[in-house]
Design a protein around this motif. Structure first.
Motif, PDB file in Angstrom:
ATOM      1  N   PRO A  93      72.189  73.735  24.750  1.00 37.15           N
ATOM      2  CA  PRO A  93      73.122  72.756  25.813  1.00 37.15           C
ATOM      3  C   PRO A  93      73.890  72.769  26.724  1.00 37.15           C
ATOM      4  CG  PRO A  93      72.547  72.795  23.180  1.00 37.15           C
ATOM      5  CD  PRO A  93      72.240  74.405  23.717  1.00 37.15           C
ATOM      6  N   GLU A  94      74.950  73.279  26.750  1.00 35.27           N
ATOM      7  CA  GLU A  94      75.315  73.944  27.277  1.00 35.27           C
ATOM      8  C   GLU A  94      75.600  73.396  29.111  1.00 35.27           C
ATOM      9  OE1 GLU A  94      77.373  74.556  23.259  1.00 35.27           O
ATOM     10  OE2 GLU A  94      75.384  75.442  24.987  1.00 35.27           O
ATOM     11  N   HIS A  95      73.854  74.146  28.717  1.00 37.70           N
ATOM     12  CA  HIS A  95      73.623  74.591  30.551  1.00 37.70           C
ATOM     13  C   HIS A  95      73.194  73.181  31.244  1.00 37.70           C
ATOM     14  CE1 HIS A  95      73.983  79.161  30.027  1.00 37.70           C
ATOM     15  NE2 HIS A  95      74.409  78.919  30.115  1.00 37.70           N
ATOM     16  N   TRP A  96      72.252  71.980  29.324  1.00 38.04           N
ATOM     17  CA  TRP A  96      71.421  71.458  30.393  1.00 38.04           C
ATOM     18  C   TRP A  96      72.534  70.222  30.585  1.00 38.04           C
ATOM     19  CZ3 TRP A  96      66.088  70.155  30.204  1.00 38.04           C
ATOM     20  CH2 TRP A  96      66.230  69.013  30.258  1.00 38.04           C
ATOM     21  N   ASN A  97      73.752  70.345  29.503  1.00 36.49           N
ATOM     22  CA  ASN A  97      74.407  69.200  30.172  1.00 36.49           C
ATOM     23  C   ASN A  97      75.499  69.173  30.972  1.00 36.49           C
ATOM     24  OD1 ASN A  97      73.053  67.261  27.790  1.00 36.49           O
ATOM     25  ND2 ASN A  97      73.875  68.603  26.018  1.00 36.49           N
ATOM     26  N   SER A  98      75.405  70.334  31.454  1.00 36.08           N
ATOM     27  CA  SER A  98      76.641  70.830  32.856  1.00 36.08           C
ATOM     28  C   SER A  98      76.492  69.849  33.475  1.00 36.08           C
ATOM     29  CB  SER A  98      76.247  71.997  32.764  1.00 36.08           C
ATOM     30  OG  SER A  98      75.621  72.281  33.794  1.00 36.08           O
ATOM     31  N   ASP A  99      77.721  69.929  34.272  1.00 34.86           N
ATOM     32  CA  ASP A  99      77.128  68.862  35.714  1.00 34.86           C
ATOM     33  C   ASP A  99      76.436  69.239  36.185  1.00 34.86           C
ATOM     34  OD1 ASP A  99      79.324  67.027  35.122  1.00 34.86           O
ATOM     35  OD2 ASP A  99      80.658  67.436  36.986  1.00 34.86           O
ATOM     36  N   LEU A 100      76.029  70.598  36.755  1.00 30.65           N
ATOM     37  CA  LEU A 100      74.590  71.628  37.155  1.00 30.65           C
ATOM     38  C   LEU A 100      72.908  71.259  36.968  1.00 30.65           C
ATOM     39  CD1 LEU A 100      73.754  73.014  39.804  1.00 30.65           C
ATOM     40  CD2 LEU A 100      74.704  75.309  37.815  1.00 30.65           C
ATOM     41  N   GLY A 101      73.511  71.287  35.354  1.00 33.71           N
ATOM     42  CA  GLY A 101      72.220  71.114  35.070  1.00 33.71           C
ATOM     43  C   GLY A 101      72.029  69.562  34.926  1.00 33.71           C
ATOM     44  N   LEU A 102      72.854  68.746  35.047  1.00 32.87           N
ATOM     45  CA  LEU A 102      73.003  67.268  35.267  1.00 32.87           C
ATOM     46  C   LEU A 102      71.800  67.482  36.416  1.00 32.87           C
ATOM     47  CD1 LEU A 102      72.543  64.367  34.716  1.00 32.87           C
ATOM     48  CD2 LEU A 102      75.243  63.918  35.177  1.00 32.87           C
ATOM     49  N   PHE A 103      72.614  67.726  37.426  1.00 27.39           N
ATOM     50  CA  PHE A 103      72.341  67.523  39.197  1.00 27.39           C
ATOM     51  C   PHE A 103      71.132  68.281  39.009  1.00 27.39           C
ATOM     52  CE2 PHE A 103      72.054  69.892  42.928  1.00 27.39           C
ATOM     53  CZ  PHE A 103      71.923  69.185  43.897  1.00 27.39           C
ATOM     54  N   ILE A 104      70.477  68.749  38.501  1.00 31.99           N
ATOM     55  CA  ILE A 104      68.851  69.630  38.119  1.00 31.99           C
ATOM     56  C   ILE A 104      67.796  68.678  38.160  1.00 31.99           C
ATOM     57  CG2 ILE A 104      67.367  72.251  37.696  1.00 31.99           C
ATOM     58  CD1 ILE A 104      70.097  73.399  37.874  1.00 31.99           C
ATOM     59  N   ARG A 105      68.496  68.492  37.032  1.00 33.26           N
ATOM     60  CA  ARG A 105      67.212  67.070  36.190  1.00 33.26           C
ATOM     61  C   ARG A 105      67.516  65.762  36.667  1.00 33.26           C
ATOM     62  NH1 ARG A 105      69.108  65.496  30.943  1.00 33.26           N
ATOM     63  NH2 ARG A 105      71.565  66.593  31.411  1.00 33.26           N
ATOM     64  N   PHE A 106      68.579  64.945  37.215  1.00 36.86           N
ATOM     65  CA  PHE A 106      68.544  64.089  38.069  1.00 36.86           C
ATOM     66  C   PHE A 106      67.639  64.320  39.290  1.00 36.86           C
ATOM     67  CE2 PHE A 106      69.584  61.407  41.176  1.00 36.86           C
ATOM     68  CZ  PHE A 106      69.881  60.219  40.521  1.00 36.86           C
ATOM     69  N   CYS A 107      67.919  65.040  40.631  1.00 35.71           N
ATOM     70  CA  CYS A 107      66.788  66.155  41.598  1.00 35.71           C
ATOM     71  C   CYS A 107      65.659  65.715  41.013  1.00 35.71           C
ATOM     72  CB  CYS A 107      67.751  66.947  42.274  1.00 35.71           C
ATOM     73  SG  CYS A 107      69.152  66.845  43.025  1.00 35.71           S
ATOM     74  N   MET A 108      64.860  66.812  40.308  1.00 34.69           N
ATOM     75  CA  MET A 108      64.203  66.273  40.021  1.00 34.69           C
ATOM     76  C   MET A 108      62.539  65.803  39.086  1.00 34.69           C
ATOM     77  SD  MET A 108      63.307  70.007  38.304  1.00 34.69           S
ATOM     78  CE  MET A 108      64.226  70.670  37.206  1.00 34.69           C
TER      79      MET A 108
END
Length: 530
Positions: free
Chosen positions: A224-239
């Motif tokens: 969850p820490e990866h998924w909810n990190s700023d980097l994780g949020l960025f990747i999910r938002f872009c896709m």
């Protein structure tokens, strides 16, 4: 129809991007730098060391990078000797300036675009606003504030930032103490603990294990820490919102390389430069890698507001401005020249520079064990194609790499050894110095005659990326990146802002959009200047 998108770059200077939209897609684009620089004219006839003072004033963001390459230009012209400590500290200056730019750019310049009302229906929108809204976002404030820490390290060695002048031919003008070293380590560890590993949702070393896009997706789902990190949020938002599908650019890249091994560039020469680089130089033409050779660089000013229309190597470069009104009669439209690289077997090409270019070159096989070899971003380009998302990921990916460099170099400084060896100031010579500023390849060419500057030419990363068409009609990289962009709302083309922000050119940008069929004004799009 015309749309004016003001202050897209959110930094400094002036850039107009004129685009034509047809059936919801950009079909043509022109980049017009509207501000004349003229440092080359100012430097002519000056003392050779004037470049150390003048060129850092070209940019208020990358002054340390300008100092770094101008010092090496004189080192090669004067045949200086460089102590290892000086190389390490110059590396530190370059790396700390670059790493501080990453959170500052991400939060203050790029990510705030995701708070645009276009994305209000996204399931991620509320969290985006909570974290990244300008001035109010919880992570916005942290990122912008903590970004100041690495340049505190720069100031410990350089005396100040920006516009330091502590790098000089033969070394550096500082005498650090053990206290300076330990304080610098403490500052960088604070940066790591407070921002860097929070951004990655944990260990930055774990992120650096990723070598392919599949690895990145596995990392995202790992915990969850990866998924909810700023980097994780960025990747999910872009896709979710298609930022992995547009803004590709030319797909061809150039990196001048930076950071020298402290034992392999003690007598700097133009010819010996590539072999001493830690972050390697190179060219990728979309299919093959090539060694970087500064002698293959040209500046085409056929469409620029300079006299004539030649394509010249910088050692023979001319900076002879003309009245833009007269220039437009010759189909000139920009104060930027059009840098090109003569790719072996291909010819002169427009090449993208910046973090994406650096990390593509990092994926080239054949690195020495002390050089940077990292296949991740090259794999993303091949698997996904270049895009806004991939360009931003490349820059983010550099943060942990640069942190590790800085920590290693701090440990290597030998306080008992020299930091400067006085050179002989030769009255004649030619020198070349280059580096990788935060935004890409940056280089100086100096010709010294009778103890004075006969010719001085600077090519900035912004020139590489925002340069206009050349004499063959080939577009510059950002002109190319705009082509094919889907515009969901021609009256509010935020997609164009995302592309401009992903390049992070050192120019404030106004986009003028025209309807291809009617040529009438569509609307006006504004973003805040920060």
């Amino acid at each position: 129809m015309e749309v004016k998108v003001h202050s897209i770059g959110r930094v400094e200077g002036d850039l107009d991007v004129n685009v034509v939209i047809e059936d919801g897609y950009v079909v043509d684009a022109w980049t017009e730098a509207t501000m004349f620089r003229g440092f080359e004219i100012i430097l002519k006839g000056k003392d050779p060391q004037a470049g150390l003072i003048m060129t850092p004033r070209i940019c208020g963001i990358c002054g340390g990078s300008h100092l770094y390459k101008s010092a090496y230009a004189l080192d090669t012209a004067w045949n200086t000797e460089m102590p290892p400590n000086a190389i390490l500290i110059r590396n530190l200056g370059q790396a700390t300036e670059t790493i501080q730019s990453i959170p500052r750019w991400f939060y203050a310049l790029f990510a705030i675009g995701f708070t645009h009302q276009k994305y209000a229906s996204s399931p991620l929108y509320d969290e985006i606003v909570h974290r990244w809204a300008p001035f109010k976002g919880k992570h916005y404030e942290l990122g912008v504030t903590v970004s100041a820490k690495p340049v505190e390290v720069y100031a410990i060695f350089g005396g100040q930032w920006p516009h330091s002048s502590f790098m000089v031919p033969g070394g550096v003008m500082c005498a650090p103490t053990l206290s300076d070293i330990t304080r610098s380590i403490s500052i960088m560890e604070y940066f790591r603990e407070t921002w860097l590993e929070n951004f990655f949702g944990g260990s930055m070393d774990r992120w650096l294990e990723n070598k392919t896009w599949k690895d990145v997706l596995n990392w995202l789902d790992e915990k969850p820490e990866h998924w909810n990190s700023d980097l994780g949020l960025f990747i999910r938002f872009c896709m979710e919102n298609g930022l992995d599908k547009y803004g590709a650019g030319p797909g061809r890249y150039l990196a001048a390389g930076t950071f020298f091994h402290p034992e392999k560039y003690n007598r700097p020469t133009i010819e010996g430069r590539n072999a001493a680089l830690i972050s390697r130089s190179g060219v990728y033409d979309g299919n093959n890698f090539h060694d970087y050779d500064q002698s293959r660089i040209r500046e085409d000013h056929t469409r620029s507001f300079f006299r004539g229309g030649a394509s010249l190597h910088p050692f023979e470069g001319k900076t002879e401005p003309i009245d833009p009104l007269e220039g437009k009669k010759e189909e000139k439209y920009s104060w930027a020249k059009a840098p090109r690289y003569d790719v072996p077997g291909v010819g002169e090409m427009a090449l993208e520079v910046g973090p994406l270019a650096r990390q593509v070159i990092a994926g080239r096989p054949g690195a020495e064990d002390w050089q940077d070899y990292d296949p991740l971003i090259l794999n993303l380009v091949k698997e996904l194609g270049p895009s806004v998302m991939v360009r931003v990921l490349a820059r983010i990916h550099e943060a942990p790499k640069y942190f590790k460099y800085i920590r290693s170099w701090l440990d290597q400084i030998d306080l008992k050894e020299k930091f400067y060896i006085k050179p002989q100031e030769l009255p004649e010579g030619r020198g070349f110095g280059a580096t990788e500023a935060a935004r890409g390849a940056l280089a100086d060419w100096i010709h010294i005659k009778d103890g004075k500057i006969e010719n001085y030419q600077v090519i900035t990363p912004t020139a590489w990326n925002v340069g206009p068409r050349d004499r063959h009609g080939n577009r510059g990289p950002i002109e190319t990146a705009m082509i094919g962009t889907p515009i969901s709302n021609p009256q509010d083309p935020v997609e164009l802002a995302h592309i401009a922000h992903s390049y992070d050119s050192c120019l404030v940008c106004t986009v003028h959009a025209y309807d291809a069929k009617t040529h009438k004004k569509l609307a006006e799009f504004k973003t805040s200047l920060i």
